[in-house]
Design a protein around this motif. Structure first.
Motif, PDB file in Angstrom:
ATOM      1  N   UNK A  40      30.192  12.624  38.440  1.00 21.39           N
ATOM      2  CA  UNK A  40      30.040  13.919  37.656  1.00 21.39           C
ATOM      3  C   UNK A  40      30.272  15.184  38.540  1.00 21.39           C
ATOM      4  N   UNK A  41      29.965  15.288  39.540  1.00 22.19           N
ATOM      5  CA  UNK A  41      30.308  16.454  40.407  1.00 22.19           C
ATOM      6  C   UNK A  41      31.726  16.607  40.724  1.00 22.19           C
ATOM      7  N   UNK A  70      33.323  16.671  35.527  1.00 27.38           N
ATOM      8  CA  UNK A  70      32.130  17.006  34.827  1.00 27.38           C
ATOM      9  C   UNK A  70      32.409  16.993  33.378  1.00 27.38           C
ATOM     10  N   UNK A  71      33.755  16.726  33.003  1.00 27.52           N
ATOM     11  CA  UNK A  71      34.138  16.438  31.653  1.00 27.52           C
ATOM     12  C   UNK A  71      33.466  15.131  31.140  1.00 27.52           C
ATOM     13  N   UNK A  72      33.039  14.290  31.884  1.00 29.83           N
ATOM     14  CA  UNK A  72      32.870  13.190  31.409  1.00 29.83           C
ATOM     15  C   UNK A  72      31.532  12.957  30.459  1.00 29.83           C
ATOM     16  N   UNK A  73      30.930  14.280  30.701  1.00 30.24           N
ATOM     17  CA  UNK A  73      29.524  14.296  30.101  1.00 30.24           C
ATOM     18  C   UNK A  73      29.751  14.243  28.648  1.00 30.24           C
ATOM     19  N   UNK A 119      26.720   4.640  30.788  1.00 31.42           N
ATOM     20  CA  UNK A 119      27.536   3.377  31.045  1.00 31.42           C
ATOM     21  C   UNK A 119      29.010   3.990  30.679  1.00 31.42           C
ATOM     22  N   UNK A 120      29.323   4.457  29.347  1.00 32.78           N
ATOM     23  CA  UNK A 120      30.292   5.073  28.745  1.00 32.78           C
ATOM     24  C   UNK A 120      30.810   6.256  29.619  1.00 32.78           C
ATOM     25  N   UNK A 180      34.931   7.967  33.808  1.00 33.78           N
ATOM     26  CA  UNK A 180      35.256   8.350  35.124  1.00 33.78           C
ATOM     27  C   UNK A 180      36.020   7.453  35.849  1.00 33.78           C
ATOM     28  N   UNK A 181      35.693   6.017  36.014  1.00 35.29           N
ATOM     29  CA  UNK A 181      36.525   5.014  36.549  1.00 35.29           C
ATOM     30  C   UNK A 181      38.089   4.922  36.041  1.00 35.29           C
TER      31      UNK A 181
END
Length: 402
Positions: A262-263, A266-269, A290-291, A296-297
């Motif tokens: 996330x650092x 941050x758009x994965x939130x 998990x999603x 991010x992966x």
């Protein structure tokens, strides 16, 4: 047994009755219906005939109200026991047999209530006391209740024992065995009620307390029955509690890895994390986390540094990993190199569709979360990954492009 203890046990009966109304054991729908009725009636009866309830009613000049209602609930519970015995023999008891038992219960109830009214008892120091000339009405009231309850419990013991033998291992067998033992203890407790009738004939008073043997038998009966009905209630509750703790533990275990991702991304939130640890939200919060990690992966696949393979080989020569961690370390090393490139603003590189990295997708939520937690643990603690990250940071500058 203390007043508070009786109220707690009555709450167990009532809550278990509510749960029994929702379950449907195969071939035992009528049994669960009558079992829930018996549990609810017993729970309400314990509350009504508790000394604290009777004393409160006496202060309102309603001494007979809880006694009469308690007698009605007592007969109702006994009748439910008898109907339960019929339902354990046949999935749906014959209507004529059910009607016969209902008529018998109504007769026992009306007769006992009439005798209680004729006795006209009053509350004296916690005991129901009547005039000596009316003492036989009080004896008759207890005799009717005692005989009817004994008849119902005696009819219930055999089918309960039979059903316990036939049931497979699990919740149903445990409940049936506890019910059988509770019914046997109830029969002994009911038989000892003759002592109360003798005392009433001699003193014209219905003692609110129990002698030692009666208290032991009563506590044993109520405890076993409460454990039986509680088995149906506490098993799903304990499962739910274990599920809640497990989801919270997995959520916490994923936090370090999620924080690293996330650092940089941050758009994965997906949704602001608010109130995610409530009983109804924790599984959704875990699913969301998990999603977010999987998103991010997939994004980081486009930032993979081709030099990571060489850095990983050098790190594993210096810090040989355990055999079972090789695949996790390879994945964590790829993430480490990609994170360093993404952190300095490198442009993503297009990848083939078949290289999307969905190896951990489409698993059950708990299994996927556990795998990602292991990946996060390796990412944070492995000296191999620490070496790869340090090397990647040294060779990745702020001007790196696609």
């Amino acid at each position: 047994m203390t007043d508070i203890g009786l109220y707690l046990i009555s709450a167990v009966f009532v809550l278990s009755a509510c749960y029994l109304r929702r379950v449907r054991w195969k071939g035992l729908s009528a049994a669960t219906r009558y079992g829930s009725l018996a549990a609810a009636a017993l729970g309400a009866k314990l509350s009504l005939l508790d000394p604290l309830t009777i004393e409160s009613a006496a202060r309102l000049r309603l001494v007979l109200l809880p006694v009469l209602l308690g007698a009605g609930l007592y007969v109702c519970a006994a009748c439910a026991f008898r109907l339960l015995a019929l339902a354990l023999y046949a999935a749906e008891p014959p209507r004529c047999a059910v009607r016969r038992e209902l008529v018998l219960a109504a007769g026992a109830l009306l007769t006992s209530l009439a005798l209680e009214l004729l006795a006209r008892p009053r509350l004296v120091s916690g005991d129901l006391v009547t005039n000596p000339s009316h003492r036989w009405y009080l004896v008759g009231y207890d005799a009717i209740i005692t005989l009817y309850l004994g008849y119902c419990l005696a009819a219930l013991v055999r089918p309960l024992a039979r059903r316990a033998r036939l049931a497979g291992p699990g919740l149903l067998r445990t409940a049936m065995r506890l019910f059988t033992l509770g019914a046997l203890a109830g029969l002994a407790w009911d038989a000892w009620g003759v002592d109360d009738m003798i005392r009433e004939a001699m003193t014209s008073a219905q003692d609110s307390g129990d002698d030692t043997l009666s208290a032991v038998l009563g506590g044993l009966c109520i405890g076993l029955l409460a454990a039986g009905v509680g088995t149906t209630l506490w098993a799903p509750i304990s499962t739910a509690v274990r599920g809640w703790f497990g989801a919270c533990r997995r959520y916490r275990a994923l936090t370090p890895l999620w924080g690293e991702m996330h650092a940089v991304l941050p758009e994965i939130t997906l949704i602001a994390p608010r109130g995610q640890f409530g009983p109804s939200q924790v599984h959704f919060a875990l699913y969301r986390r998990v999603i977010e990690i999987q998103d991010a992966r997939m994004i980081l696949r486009h930032y993979t540094d081709p030099r990571t393979v060489d850095w990983l080989a050098e790190a594993t020569r210096r810090f040989p990993p355990a055999a079972e961690q090789v695949s996790l370390i390879a994945e964590a090393a790829s993430l480490a190199g990609a994170l360093e490139r993404a952190a300095v603003g490198a442009l993503p590189t297009p990848r083939d569709a078949d290289a999307s990295g969905t190896d951990a997708l489409h698993q059950p939520l708990e299994a996927e979360a556990d795998w990602l937690a292991q990946l996060g643990d390796v990412f944070a603690t492995s000296p191999v990954i620490a070496h790869v990250r340090a090397t990647a940071r040294k060779h990745t500058g702020p001007t790196v492009g696609g």
